[in-house]
Scaffold this motif. Structure first.
Motif, PDB file in Angstrom:
ATOM      1  N   HIS A  78       2.627   4.829   0.787  1.00 33.73           N
ATOM      2  CA  HIS A  78       2.757   5.393   2.046  1.00 33.73           C
ATOM      3  C   HIS A  78       2.119   6.957   1.917  1.00 33.73           C
ATOM      4  O   HIS A  78       2.196   7.563   0.971  1.00 33.73           O
ATOM      5  CB  HIS A  78       4.375   5.710   2.370  1.00 33.73           C
ATOM      6  CG  HIS A  78       4.489   6.738   3.085  1.00 33.73           C
ATOM      7  ND1 HIS A  78       4.203   6.673   4.613  1.00 33.73           N
ATOM      8  CD2 HIS A  78       5.130   7.831   3.377  1.00 33.73           C
ATOM      9  CE1 HIS A  78       4.304   7.831   5.364  1.00 33.73           C
ATOM     10  NE2 HIS A  78       5.169   8.609   4.485  1.00 33.73           N
ATOM     11  N   LEU A 122       3.841   3.774   9.933  1.00 25.67           N
ATOM     12  CA  LEU A 122       3.158   2.662   9.920  1.00 25.67           C
ATOM     13  C   LEU A 122       1.758   2.833  10.742  1.00 25.67           C
ATOM     14  O   LEU A 122       0.668   2.615  10.249  1.00 25.67           O
ATOM     15  CB  LEU A 122       3.740   1.671  10.821  1.00 25.67           C
ATOM     16  CG  LEU A 122       3.006   0.062  10.856  1.00 25.67           C
ATOM     17  CD1 LEU A 122       2.707  -0.472   9.619  1.00 25.67           C
ATOM     18  CD2 LEU A 122       3.837  -0.731  11.853  1.00 25.67           C
ATOM     19  N   ARG A 156       0.900  -1.084  -0.199  1.00 28.95           N
ATOM     20  CA  ARG A 156      -0.026  -0.186  -0.012  1.00 28.95           C
ATOM     21  C   ARG A 156       0.747   1.141   0.056  1.00 28.95           C
ATOM     22  O   ARG A 156       1.944   1.274   0.546  1.00 28.95           O
ATOM     23  CB  ARG A 156      -0.730  -0.113   1.203  1.00 28.95           C
ATOM     24  CG  ARG A 156      -1.573  -1.269   1.412  1.00 28.95           C
ATOM     25  CD  ARG A 156      -2.524  -1.193   2.594  1.00 28.95           C
ATOM     26  NE  ARG A 156      -3.398  -2.223   2.701  1.00 28.95           N
ATOM     27  CZ  ARG A 156      -3.020  -3.581   3.254  1.00 28.95           C
ATOM     28  NH1 ARG A 156      -2.013  -3.890   3.453  1.00 28.95           N
ATOM     29  NH2 ARG A 156      -4.116  -4.360   3.218  1.00 28.95           N
ATOM     30  N   GLU A 199      -0.586   4.521   8.485  1.00 29.87           N
ATOM     31  CA  GLU A 199      -1.415   3.839   7.878  1.00 29.87           C
ATOM     32  C   GLU A 199      -2.456   3.070   8.584  1.00 29.87           C
ATOM     33  O   GLU A 199      -3.614   2.966   8.100  1.00 29.87           O
ATOM     34  CB  GLU A 199      -0.658   2.961   6.942  1.00 29.87           C
ATOM     35  CG  GLU A 199       0.591   3.529   5.898  1.00 29.87           C
ATOM     36  CD  GLU A 199      -0.213   4.305   4.753  1.00 29.87           C
ATOM     37  OE1 GLU A 199      -1.200   4.005   4.624  1.00 29.87           O
ATOM     38  OE2 GLU A 199       0.236   5.416   4.720  1.00 29.87           O
ATOM     39  N   ARG A 221       4.800  -4.789   4.489  1.00 30.86           N
ATOM     40  CA  ARG A 221       3.349  -4.861   3.991  1.00 30.86           C
ATOM     41  C   ARG A 221       2.868  -3.731   3.613  1.00 30.86           C
ATOM     42  O   ARG A 221       2.151  -3.677   2.766  1.00 30.86           O
ATOM     43  CB  ARG A 221       2.544  -5.865   5.280  1.00 30.86           C
ATOM     44  CG  ARG A 221       1.396  -6.257   4.718  1.00 30.86           C
ATOM     45  CD  ARG A 221       0.942  -7.416   5.780  1.00 30.86           C
ATOM     46  NE  ARG A 221       0.981  -7.073   7.214  1.00 30.86           N
ATOM     47  CZ  ARG A 221       1.591  -7.622   8.153  1.00 30.86           C
ATOM     48  NH1 ARG A 221       2.284  -8.455   7.865  1.00 30.86           N
ATOM     49  NH2 ARG A 221       1.512  -6.910   9.456  1.00 30.86           N
ATOM     50  N   TRP A 222       3.056  -2.503   4.347  1.00 31.02           N
ATOM     51  CA  TRP A 222       2.297  -1.459   4.054  1.00 31.02           C
ATOM     52  C   TRP A 222       3.102  -0.456   3.503  1.00 31.02           C
ATOM     53  O   TRP A 222       2.932   0.687   2.908  1.00 31.02           O
ATOM     54  CB  TRP A 222       2.021  -0.587   5.470  1.00 31.02           C
ATOM     55  CG  TRP A 222       0.946  -1.502   6.112  1.00 31.02           C
ATOM     56  CD1 TRP A 222       1.043  -2.543   6.845  1.00 31.02           C
ATOM     57  CD2 TRP A 222      -0.526  -1.245   5.981  1.00 31.02           C
ATOM     58  NE1 TRP A 222      -0.411  -2.749   7.329  1.00 31.02           N
ATOM     59  CE2 TRP A 222      -1.320  -2.031   6.753  1.00 31.02           C
ATOM     60  CE3 TRP A 222      -0.976  -0.013   5.166  1.00 31.02           C
ATOM     61  CZ2 TRP A 222      -2.616  -1.821   6.859  1.00 31.02           C
ATOM     62  CZ3 TRP A 222      -2.798  -0.201   5.207  1.00 31.02           C
ATOM     63  CH2 TRP A 222      -3.331  -1.018   5.903  1.00 31.02           C
ATOM     64  N   ASP A 245      -4.107  -6.192  10.372  1.00 31.90           N
ATOM     65  CA  ASP A 245      -3.750  -7.323   9.550  1.00 31.90           C
ATOM     66  C   ASP A 245      -3.938  -8.648   9.924  1.00 31.90           C
ATOM     67  O   ASP A 245      -3.634  -9.552   9.302  1.00 31.90           O
ATOM     68  CB  ASP A 245      -2.266  -6.997   9.479  1.00 31.90           C
ATOM     69  CG  ASP A 245      -2.017  -5.657   8.620  1.00 31.90           C
ATOM     70  OD1 ASP A 245      -2.921  -5.353   7.702  1.00 31.90           O
ATOM     71  OD2 ASP A 245      -0.788  -5.097   8.857  1.00 31.90           O
TER      72      ASP A 245
END
Length: 629
Positions: free
Chosen positions: A5, A187, A3, A190, A144-145, A130
């Motif tokens: 940032h 993080l 995904r 998000e 992952r992000w 998640d």
């Protein structure tokens, strides 16, 4: 899924996370990350968090701090120099953010006497957003992000104390730490955009403080006495068992010994014969679960069979004694959103989630309130059974709960064709077991065995009759299991469908339920093979079916409610522990009556999304956790 940032721009999203906060309005967010000495023998992989932080070898090498969107700062020095440097920040008006905040919060309080009013833990948030089936380390979550890459300089710090670093190495280590601060806040930005319910942030903060700001104390003398008795019972029973080798070596004899202690032997289906057999292998979960049985004699017998040196009761008691010797109080280590359904889980080798709920439990009696304070334990009454009735639209059962009728006697009346007022104590117990045990599709065999575990022995035909009576009486609950099965089929078709009476609980394609707190109850990698559905849970495949879907959802909704209630309670009183559907608080003696009434009112209150769900609770209070039961 990667995904993009996005920077977090509105810091009020961080500092004003819960409208019920009554403290001074928080004006800034501080992201913090401690770098500490570790070696091959001295590390968090070898010790618990509490042991590690309180060990004489512990040393803070340096700390990274990032205030709002300002550039992260790094400082390294002696303990006193770090303390002085940290004092420049206005912690009392700050929300502190960290990844694995239990670690950083404990260091900040235990070593530097700093206690921010709120904590946000990105590790906890990642578990909720998640899922628990993936790694939620800072490295894995950031990948992952797609918010940046974690460095590897920490590997070079192995075995180095602060004085062992060259100025250049220390500066490089500082860059690594500052990068971790940057990654953590990115993080968070998000994860925060996923918009999980505000009360979940309060629950996370309360969970971190249970560990970092402990208030529960321990009766060490009582624990030492208990340890001597546990060891004595274990040695006596193990000697008796070893003297009669057949008890340990013969499956039928071992099963008989368990039954004499009131335990139904665990069973499994043999892969070789396809028939039911005893689950007595060292790898069998059923046998290993008995290591945590509430009866120390059962623990000792299973310990002897498995060839283990210490029982769970023995190791847990000794660990509590050691903790009291190091820190004097009991830091409560809990994992927020540890289970698939979002429930809290035990951590740091001190699992207070599985203390026996019945009987005169010594460890519970050894957990005591500080001087001048009282413990209040408020436990939701039949919360899953109430949610099940409400979710299925079983209005007669919902109304019975709302009217505070004895639903166990009502069920027993249907089973035995009697008026509720004529039901005996034994018949009511069967009704209770039926209400609490049969709501998720339990079969007659398992129901018979469950009753047998409590000393009630009935024939299989009678067990089946009781099961049939329950399903006929509460037919909408039975229909809900079919709806759950339909939802599994719908997920595989990548479609949405509503479920039960919660309008916001819908399926999103192949993912799962969006719960009322906006957290996903996932069934990752859902598959259908040979007529059975399975999904991936960590490294294993788990079977799922309609009744189990209903059970998962009821437990997840119950957990949402507990978090919502905890948020309300924690604005007034210190939440010291939560165990499944109960909340334990520490209050001043002179406020005990008022506090109890307030806590009970919170536990009976329902969120707006749960309109029509009748909740109730039972509470107890005393100077020890054991006295509250």
């Amino acid at each position: 899924v990667l995904r993009p940032h996005r920077a977090l721009e509105n810091w009020q999203n961080v500092t004003g996370l819960h409208p019920m906060i009554k403290e001074t309005e928080l004006v800034q967010a501080i992201t913090i990350d401690f770098e500490t000495y570790y070696s091959k023998k001295f590390s968090l992989s070898k010790l618990t968090t509490e042991e590690y932080i309180n060990d004489t070898q512990f040393q803070v090498i340096g700390v990274g701090v990032k205030v709002n969107n300002n550039e992260a700062q790094w400082f390294s020095g002696t303990h006193d120099e770090i303390r002085e440097w940290l004092q420049q920040f206005d912690w009392k008006l700050s929300c502190a953010i960290a990844h694995n905040a239990m670690f950083d919060a404990a260091i900040l309080n235990w070593h530097f006497d700093i206690r921010p009013p709120r904590w946000v833990d990105t590790l906890s948030l990642a578990r909720a957003v998640d899922g628990v089936h993936v790694s939620n380390s800072l490295k894995a979550a950031c990948e992952r992000w797609d918010v940046g890459k974690k460095g590897t300089e920490v590997v070079d710090a192995l075995g180095k104390r602060r004085e062992d670093f060259t100025p250049e190495d220390l500066a490089q280590y500082g860059e690594y730490c500052k990068n971790d601060c940057e990654l953590t806040i990115r993080l968070f930005a998000e994860l925060h955009r996923e918009e999980i319910a505000e009360e979940e942030y309060e629950a996370i903060s309360a969970t971190i403080k249970m560990f970092s700001e402990p208030v529960l104390e321990l009766d060490v003398d009582l624990l030492k006495q208990h340890l001597r008795e546990v060891v004595g019972h274990k040695e006596e029973l193990m000697e008796n068992a070893k003297s009669n080798a057949e008890i340990l070596q013969s499956n039928p004899k071992f099963a008989e010994a368990l039954e004499e202690l009131g335990v139904l032997p665990p069973m499994k289906t043999s892969a070789r014969t396809g028939k039911e057999t005893f689950a007595f292998a060292k790898s069998d979960k059923g046998l290993n679960d008995l290591m945590g049985h509430e009866n120390p004699k059962v623990q000792a017998l299973v310990t002897a069979r498995l060839g283990v040196k210490s029982t769970l009761e023995e190791t847990r008691t000794q660990r509590l004694i050691d903790i009291a010797g190091r820190i004097g109080v009991l830091p409560v280590p809990l994992k927020y959103h540890a289970a698939h359904t979002g429930r809290w889980g035990g951590s740091d080798k001190v699992n207070l989630q599985n203390l026996p709920s019945r009987g005169n439990n010594v460890i519970k009696r050894a957990i005591i309130a500080p001087k001048g304070h009282t413990l209040i334990d408020a436990d939701s009454s039949q919360i899953e059974a109430r949610i099940l009735a409400w979710l299925s639209g079983q209005d007669d059962l919902v109304q019975a709960f709302a009217n505070k009728e004895d639903v166990y006697k009502i069920m027993a009346g249907s089973i035995y064709d009697k008026q509720p007022g004529d039901i005996t104590k034994e018949e009511r117990f069967v009704g209770k077991t039926t209400i609490l045990g049969c709501g998720y599709g339990m079969g007659a065999d398992r129901f018979k065995n469950q009753l047998r575990n409590f000393g009630v022995d009935i024939k299989l035909t009678e067990a089946q009759r009781i099961i049939d009576t329950y399903r006929q009486k509460y037919d909408k609950i039975k229909q809900l299991w079919k709806d759950g099965q339909h939802c599994l089929r719908t997920m595989l078709q990548d479609k949405e469908c509503s479920f039960g009476v919660i309008a916001d609980a819908v399926f999103l394609g192949k993912s799962g339920f969006v719960l009322p707190n906006n957290v996903l109850l996932e069934y990752p990698d859902l598959k259908q093979e040979h007529g059975e559905y399975t999904y991936r849970a960590r490294k294993m495949s788990v079977r799922i079916y309609g009744g189990k879907v209903v059970e998962n959802l009821c437990q997840a909704v119950a957990r949402c409610i507990i978090a919502w209630q905890m948020a309300a309670i924690s604005t007034e009183y210190k939440v010291a522990l939560t165990v499944h559907d109960s909340i334990i608080c520490v209050v001043k003696d002179e406020e005990a009556g008022k506090a109890r009434r307030y806590i009970e009112s919170c536990m009976r209150d329902t969120p707006d999304w749960a309109s029509g769900l009748p909740l109730d609770c039972e509470s107890g209070m005393g100077k020890s956790y054991g006295e509250c039961g």
